[in-house]
Design a protein around this motif. Structure first.
Motif, PDB file in Angstrom:
ATOM      1  N   TYR A 260       8.077 -10.398   6.047  1.00 22.68           N
ATOM      2  CA  TYR A 260       8.754  -9.130   6.289  1.00 22.68           C
ATOM      3  C   TYR A 260       7.814  -7.963   5.987  1.00 22.68           C
ATOM      4  CZ  TYR A 260      12.857 -12.116   5.818  1.00 22.68           C
ATOM      5  OH  TYR A 260      13.785 -13.114   5.969  1.00 22.68           O
ATOM      6  N   THR A 261       7.901  -6.938   6.793  1.00 21.54           N
ATOM      7  CA  THR A 261       7.221  -5.672   6.520  1.00 21.54           C
ATOM      8  C   THR A 261       8.291  -4.660   6.148  1.00 21.54           C
ATOM      9  OG1 THR A 261       5.420  -6.162   8.050  1.00 21.54           O
ATOM     10  CG2 THR A 261       5.729  -3.857   7.433  1.00 21.54           C
ATOM     11  N   LEU A 262       8.259  -4.198   4.904  1.00 23.39           N
ATOM     12  CA  LEU A 262       9.319  -3.372   4.350  1.00 23.39           C
ATOM     13  C   LEU A 262       8.758  -2.027   3.920  1.00 23.39           C
ATOM     14  CD1 LEU A 262      10.787  -6.142   2.009  1.00 23.39           C
ATOM     15  CD2 LEU A 262      11.555  -5.590   4.333  1.00 23.39           C
ATOM     16  N   TYR A 263       9.552  -0.983   4.079  1.00 27.07           N
ATOM     17  CA  TYR A 263       9.160   0.362   3.654  1.00 27.07           C
ATOM     18  C   TYR A 263      10.151   0.844   2.596  1.00 27.07           C
ATOM     19  CZ  TYR A 263       5.869   0.470   7.520  1.00 27.07           C
ATOM     20  OH  TYR A 263       4.823   0.191   8.364  1.00 27.07           O
ATOM     21  N   PHE A 264       9.634   1.111   1.422  1.00 23.52           N
ATOM     22  CA  PHE A 264      10.470   1.503   0.292  1.00 23.52           C
ATOM     23  C   PHE A 264      10.289   2.978  -0.057  1.00 23.52           C
ATOM     24  CE2 PHE A 264      10.520  -3.028  -0.369  1.00 23.52           C
ATOM     25  CZ  PHE A 264      11.717  -3.282  -1.022  1.00 23.52           C
TER      26      PHE A 264
ATOM     27  N   GLN B 114       0.828  -1.189   0.000  1.00 33.30           N
ATOM     28  CA  GLN B 114       0.000   0.000   0.000  1.00 33.30           C
ATOM     29  C   GLN B 114       0.867   1.246   0.000  1.00 33.30           C
ATOM     30  OE1 GLN B 114      -2.151   1.045   3.618  1.00 33.30           O
ATOM     31  NE2 GLN B 114      -0.898  -0.383   4.806  1.00 33.30           N
ATOM     32  N   SER B 115       0.268   2.343  -0.419  1.00 33.98           N
ATOM     33  CA  SER B 115       0.944   3.633  -0.333  1.00 33.98           C
ATOM     34  C   SER B 115       0.880   4.119   1.110  1.00 33.98           C
ATOM     35  CB  SER B 115       0.270   4.645  -1.250  1.00 33.98           C
ATOM     36  OG  SER B 115       0.662   5.962  -0.927  1.00 33.98           O
TER      37      SER B 115
ATOM     38  N   THR C 214       5.582   8.566  -2.770  1.00 30.41           N
ATOM     39  CA  THR C 214       6.960   8.686  -2.285  1.00 30.41           C
ATOM     40  C   THR C 214       7.388   7.568  -1.349  1.00 30.41           C
ATOM     41  OG1 THR C 214       6.337  10.093  -0.417  1.00 30.41           O
ATOM     42  CG2 THR C 214       6.849  11.185  -2.504  1.00 30.41           C
ATOM     43  N   GLU C 215       6.435   6.860  -0.726  1.00 27.86           N
ATOM     44  CA  GLU C 215       6.790   5.739   0.147  1.00 27.86           C
ATOM     45  C   GLU C 215       5.740   4.642   0.018  1.00 27.86           C
ATOM     46  OE1 GLU C 215       8.448   5.700   4.518  1.00 27.86           O
ATOM     47  OE2 GLU C 215       6.257   5.424   4.607  1.00 27.86           O
ATOM     48  N   SER C 216       6.208   3.404  -0.033  1.00 30.91           N
ATOM     49  CA  SER C 216       5.322   2.252  -0.166  1.00 30.91           C
ATOM     50  C   SER C 216       5.662   1.206   0.890  1.00 30.91           C
ATOM     51  CB  SER C 216       5.458   1.627  -1.561  1.00 30.91           C
ATOM     52  OG  SER C 216       5.138   2.557  -2.570  1.00 30.91           O
TER      53      SER C 216
ATOM     54  N   ALA D  29      12.441   2.242  -5.227  1.00 28.29           N
ATOM     55  CA  ALA D  29      13.855   2.604  -5.365  1.00 28.29           C
ATOM     56  C   ALA D  29      14.728   1.791  -4.398  1.00 28.29           C
ATOM     57  CB  ALA D  29      14.035   4.096  -5.129  1.00 28.29           C
ATOM     58  N   TYR D  30      14.473   1.917  -3.082  1.00 29.18           N
ATOM     59  CA  TYR D  30      15.274   1.165  -2.120  1.00 29.18           C
ATOM     60  C   TYR D  30      14.490   0.986  -0.832  1.00 29.18           C
ATOM     61  CZ  TYR D  30      16.080   5.767  -0.047  1.00 29.18           C
ATOM     62  OH  TYR D  30      15.899   7.006   0.514  1.00 29.18           O
ATOM     63  N   GLU D  31      14.791  -0.117  -0.123  1.00 28.02           N
ATOM     64  CA  GLU D  31      14.164  -0.400   1.167  1.00 28.02           C
ATOM     65  C   GLU D  31      14.880   0.431   2.223  1.00 28.02           C
ATOM     66  OE1 GLU D  31      12.836  -1.701   4.723  1.00 28.02           O
ATOM     67  OE2 GLU D  31      14.908  -2.243   4.206  1.00 28.02           O
ATOM     68  N   LYS D  32      14.118   1.148   3.046  1.00 31.27           N
ATOM     69  CA  LYS D  32      14.698   2.197   3.872  1.00 31.27           C
ATOM     70  C   LYS D  32      15.581   1.704   5.004  1.00 31.27           C
ATOM     71  CE  LYS D  32      11.510   5.930   2.813  1.00 31.27           C
ATOM     72  NZ  LYS D  32      10.603   6.975   3.358  1.00 31.27           N
ATOM     73  N   SER D  33      15.298   0.545   5.587  1.00 29.61           N
ATOM     74  CA  SER D  33      16.122   0.078   6.708  1.00 29.61           C
ATOM     75  C   SER D  33      17.442  -0.530   6.249  1.00 29.61           C
ATOM     76  CB  SER D  33      15.349  -0.943   7.553  1.00 29.61           C
ATOM     77  OG  SER D  33      15.173  -2.154   6.846  1.00 29.61           O
ATOM     78  N   THR D  34      17.508  -0.930   4.970  1.00 25.22           N
ATOM     79  CA  THR D  34      18.716  -1.562   4.459  1.00 25.22           C
ATOM     80  C   THR D  34      19.414  -0.747   3.380  1.00 25.22           C
ATOM     81  OG1 THR D  34      17.468  -2.745   2.763  1.00 25.22           O
ATOM     82  CG2 THR D  34      17.740  -3.845   4.891  1.00 25.22           C
TER      83      THR D  34
END
Length: 291
Positions: A98-102, A39-40, A45-47, A80-85
């Motif tokens: 996994y719950t990922l924020y891109f 989801q947005s 800008t973030e997913s 673009a990229y996963e924020k924690s990694t």
């Protein structure tokens, strides 16, 4: 011991840039190797992506090779990229969720921005567009991505043609109308001169009626729906496929907005069966005071 615990909780290994065995996220989903929902969380800008590795072995997944879509009118969104990694290549351990924020990018500036908090319905591979994938992998700015996906070149036309959804506004017009060259405006008394180098129809059908509008907005306009004040409108008429209006210039009535500081934007708009739709725009990116 504490470091080991943190690593186990994350269970994500960022792959090196020369890793070549990662599977694209759309392909992994199609093959049943993963389940995925997204989801947005902040427009385009973030997913937020929730993904599970359904296999009994680790998977190396490339998240930069797919676009995510909410509905027929919304923008395609790329990751673009996963924020924690800081990576688009991720290793997913067997059976783990996994719950990922891109950090994500809009790939269609003429469509509506995804609604924050609303889930994506469709995931599509964009592997056949390596130039767009490269933009995401190299963390291009939003303007940099749009220069590729919504420019006037062959790649942009191919990208728009690959979209299986109907044009914005429900049909009755072209989705490939664009501004080329410079666009600017100036005020003289109670009139405003709206100028543009070229408005072109890159589609295969005649457009609906076109117009240029100068808007002023409280925040910088970046695409999608717009909220502000129209200070001038220049009507252009329809445009046949492959043709363009060039050297556009002329004074029209100026409507002064309420006093305040605004950003300016010139939009090219087309009338469709769904009403007026913004097809392209140009903005100075700076604010100014109106009295």
């Amino acid at each position: 011991m504490m470091m080991k615990k943190i690593v186990n909780i994350l269970a994500i290994l960022v792959l090196s840039s020369n890793w070549i065995h990662a599977i694209g996220v759309a392909d992994a989903l199609k093959a049943g190797q993963i389940t995925l929902s997204g989801q947005s969380t902040s427009g385009y800008t973030e997913s937020k992506i929730v993904v599970k590795n359904t296999r009994t072995y680790s998977l190396d997944v490339d998240f930069s090779t797919a676009c995510f879509v909410q509905n027929n009118q919304s923008q395609r969104v790329g990751l673009a990229y996963e924020k924690s990694t800081g990576s688009y290549y991720l290793r997913l351990s067997a059976g783990r969720t996994y719950t990922l924020y891109f950090s994500s990018r809009c790939l269609d500036k003429t469509r509506s921005s995804p609604s924050t908090g609303v889930g994506f319905r469709t995931v599509r591979s964009i592997s056949s567009f390596p130039e767009i994938v490269a933009c995401l992998r190299n963390n291009y700015s939003q303007e940099g991505v749009w220069s590729i996906t919504n420019g006037s070149g062959t790649l942009a036309q191919r990208w728009q043609a690959a979209d299986p959804r109907p044009p914005v506004g429900g049909g009755g017009g072209s989705s490939t109308v664009g501004l080329q060259g410079s666009a600017y405006w100036s005020i003289s008394g109670n009139q405003i001169n709206i100028q543009a180098s070229k408005v072109v129809n890159l589609g295969t059908n005649t457009t609906g009626s076109l117009r240029l509008q100068v808007w002023v907005t409280r925040s910088r306009y970046t695409g999608g729906s717009i909220s502000g004040y129209v200070v001038g409108t220049k009507n252009l008429g329809t445009l046949r496929a492959g043709y363009a209006y060039t050297g556009i210039s002329g004074y029209v009535s100026y409507t002064r907005p309420p006093s305040g500081t605004y950003y300016d934007v010139i939009t090219v708009e087309e009338y469709t069966s769904g009403g007026w739709v913004i097809r392209d725009f140009a903005t100075s990116g700076t604010s100014q005071l109106f009295r």
